[in-house]
Design a protein around this motif. Structure first.
Motif, PDB file in Angstrom:
ATOM      1  N   PRO A   6      35.253   8.461  12.828  1.00 12.41           N
ATOM      2  CA  PRO A   6      35.031   7.674  13.981  1.00 12.41           C
ATOM      3  C   PRO A   6      34.103   6.863  14.639  1.00 12.41           C
ATOM      4  O   PRO A   6      34.465   5.684  15.189  1.00 12.41           O
ATOM      5  CB  PRO A   6      34.689   8.340  15.021  1.00 12.41           C
ATOM      6  N   VAL A   7      33.479   6.531  13.943  1.00 16.44           N
ATOM      7  CA  VAL A   7      32.341   5.220  13.879  1.00 16.44           C
ATOM      8  C   VAL A   7      32.784   4.157  12.954  1.00 16.44           C
ATOM      9  O   VAL A   7      32.497   2.847  13.166  1.00 16.44           O
ATOM     10  CB  VAL A   7      30.888   5.966  13.183  1.00 16.44           C
ATOM     11  N   LEU A   8      33.532   4.564  11.888  1.00 15.99           N
ATOM     12  CA  LEU A   8      34.535   3.529  10.911  1.00 15.99           C
ATOM     13  C   LEU A   8      36.068   3.164  11.476  1.00 15.99           C
ATOM     14  O   LEU A   8      35.933   1.627  11.990  1.00 15.99           O
ATOM     15  CB  LEU A   8      34.802   3.768   8.849  1.00 15.99           C
ATOM     16  N   LEU A   9      35.979   3.694  12.796  1.00 17.62           N
ATOM     17  CA  LEU A   9      37.590   3.315  13.785  1.00 17.62           C
ATOM     18  C   LEU A   9      36.566   2.216  14.058  1.00 17.62           C
ATOM     19  O   LEU A   9      37.590   0.554  14.916  1.00 17.62           O
ATOM     20  CB  LEU A   9      38.171   4.327  14.506  1.00 17.62           C
ATOM     21  N   THR A  10      35.351   2.571  14.751  1.00 18.22           N
ATOM     22  CA  THR A  10      34.683   1.159  15.847  1.00 18.22           C
ATOM     23  C   THR A  10      34.502   0.491  15.122  1.00 18.22           C
ATOM     24  O   THR A  10      34.871  -1.190  14.910  1.00 18.22           O
ATOM     25  CB  THR A  10      33.452   1.982  16.512  1.00 18.22           C
ATOM     26  N   TRP A  47      41.016   4.348  21.404  1.00 15.76           N
ATOM     27  CA  TRP A  47      41.286   6.255  21.906  1.00 15.76           C
ATOM     28  C   TRP A  47      41.025   6.852  21.438  1.00 15.76           C
ATOM     29  O   TRP A  47      39.885   8.312  21.552  1.00 15.76           O
ATOM     30  CB  TRP A  47      42.565   6.431  22.310  1.00 15.76           C
ATOM     31  N   ALA A  48      41.333   6.971  19.689  1.00 13.67           N
ATOM     32  CA  ALA A  48      40.940   7.524  18.788  1.00 13.67           C
ATOM     33  C   ALA A  48      39.535   7.470  17.947  1.00 13.67           C
ATOM     34  O   ALA A  48      39.173   9.344  17.794  1.00 13.67           O
ATOM     35  CB  ALA A  48      41.983   6.777  17.587  1.00 13.67           C
ATOM     36  N   LYS A 128      38.818   4.420  32.863  1.00 13.02           N
ATOM     37  CA  LYS A 128      39.642   4.753  31.561  1.00 13.02           C
ATOM     38  C   LYS A 128      41.227   4.031  32.106  1.00 13.02           C
ATOM     39  O   LYS A 128      41.681   3.593  31.644  1.00 13.02           O
ATOM     40  CB  LYS A 128      39.831   5.870  31.104  1.00 13.02           C
ATOM     41  N   LEU A 129      40.840   4.497  33.625  1.00 10.06           N
ATOM     42  CA  LEU A 129      42.746   3.432  34.062  1.00 10.06           C
ATOM     43  C   LEU A 129      42.710   1.704  34.155  1.00 10.06           C
ATOM     44  O   LEU A 129      42.504   1.286  33.632  1.00 10.06           O
ATOM     45  CB  LEU A 129      42.998   4.142  35.416  1.00 10.06           C
ATOM     46  N   LYS A 130      41.591   1.271  34.433  1.00 13.62           N
ATOM     47  CA  LYS A 130      40.891   0.092  34.012  1.00 13.62           C
ATOM     48  C   LYS A 130      41.572  -0.627  32.465  1.00 13.62           C
ATOM     49  O   LYS A 130      42.078  -2.022  32.094  1.00 13.62           O
ATOM     50  CB  LYS A 130      39.562  -0.440  34.233  1.00 13.62           C
ATOM     51  N   THR A 131      40.699  -0.083  31.020  1.00 12.00           N
ATOM     52  CA  THR A 131      40.867   0.262  30.080  1.00 12.00           C
ATOM     53  C   THR A 131      42.580  -0.294  29.806  1.00 12.00           C
ATOM     54  O   THR A 131      42.560  -0.692  29.102  1.00 12.00           O
ATOM     55  CB  THR A 131      39.779   0.902  29.157  1.00 12.00           C
ATOM     56  N   THR A 132      42.788   0.851  30.247  1.00 14.35           N
ATOM     57  CA  THR A 132      44.543   1.225  29.436  1.00 14.35           C
ATOM     58  C   THR A 132      45.090  -0.396  30.225  1.00 14.35           C
ATOM     59  O   THR A 132      45.932  -0.844  29.818  1.00 14.35           O
ATOM     60  CB  THR A 132      44.722   2.397  30.226  1.00 14.35           C
ATOM     61  N   ALA A 133      44.709  -0.722  31.598  1.00 11.49           N
ATOM     62  CA  ALA A 133      45.654  -1.660  32.287  1.00 11.49           C
ATOM     63  C   ALA A 133      44.894  -3.170  31.567  1.00 11.49           C
ATOM     64  O   ALA A 133      46.255  -4.029  31.131  1.00 11.49           O
ATOM     65  CB  ALA A 133      45.264  -1.664  33.644  1.00 11.49           C
ATOM     66  N   GLN A 134      44.052  -3.113  31.082  1.00 10.57           N
ATOM     67  CA  GLN A 134      42.903  -4.348  30.033  1.00 10.57           C
ATOM     68  C   GLN A 134      43.994  -4.408  28.992  1.00 10.57           C
ATOM     69  O   GLN A 134      44.185  -5.303  28.359  1.00 10.57           O
ATOM     70  CB  GLN A 134      41.771  -3.876  29.848  1.00 10.57           C
ATOM     71  N   ILE A 135      44.055  -3.110  28.191  1.00  9.72           N
ATOM     72  CA  ILE A 135      44.698  -3.157  26.784  1.00  9.72           C
ATOM     73  C   ILE A 135      46.144  -3.350  27.036  1.00  9.72           C
ATOM     74  O   ILE A 135      47.399  -4.469  26.623  1.00  9.72           O
ATOM     75  CB  ILE A 135      44.976  -1.916  26.052  1.00  9.72           C
TER      76      ILE A 135
END
Length: 182
Positions: A6-10, A47-48, A128-135
């Protein structure tokens, strides 16, 4: 410092930033798709990393710190790239609101943590909705082309950016209200 998947994905999201800039400016017909795809992969890692950290019980204070930093950095860079390319009031205003909100909420979370009230400004569903819309908006706007000659992704990206901007303001107001009640 903890090193796990998880940290490596970040960290990967942060490492994607110079590559995103390179692809954005690369003068090749495939470059916009590559930049949009890279940003989409970054969105999936957003997300992951949290999902896997919770699933494998690998949550850490360092990961909790680094994750929002990585998110804010790559989103801010993508928005700045779009402002430079588009040079229009709507993208510039949305960028100012989104980046401004991130600075305000980051400062608010730090202040609340110092006063022992960090949980009052924990990530909410609207964030989370804001982040999804941004992505979604940023993927479409980075691609900036019609898909298959019929899907106007740029226009859909502008709509998603407008939605993300409204959600950005709404979530900021909610966080501020929660904080000031404390």
């Amino acid at each position: 410092m903890i090193f796990n998947l998880p940290v490596l994905l970040t960290w990967l999201r942060i490492a994607f930033i110079p590559l995103l800039v390179f692809l954005f400016y690369l003068d090749r017909p495939w470059a916009p798709l590559a930049a949009a795809t890279l940003f989409g992969i970054a969105g999936i890692t957003d997300w992951a990393d949290g999902y896997l950290a919770r699933l494998w019980q690998q949550e850490s204070r360092f990961g909790a710190f680094l994750d929002p930093v990585a998110d804010k950095l790559i989103v801010a860079v993508a928005l700045i790239l779009l402002v430079e390319r588009e040079a229009n009031i709507w993208i510039t205003l949305a960028t100012a609101i989104i980046i401004g909100r991130e600075i305000v909420i980051s400062a608010l979370r730090e202040w609340m943590a110092e006063s022992g009230n960090r949980s009052k400004v924990a990530v909410a569903f609207i964030g989370k909705l804001k982040t999804t819309a941004q992505i979604i908006a940023l993927i479409f706007l980075l691609y900036n082309q019609t898909l298959l000659g019929i899907f106007p992704l740029r226009e859909w990206g502008m709509v998603a950016l407008a939605i993300a901007t409204v959600l950005t303001i709404w979530s900021m107001v909610q966080y501020l209200r929660s904080a000031f009640k404390a």
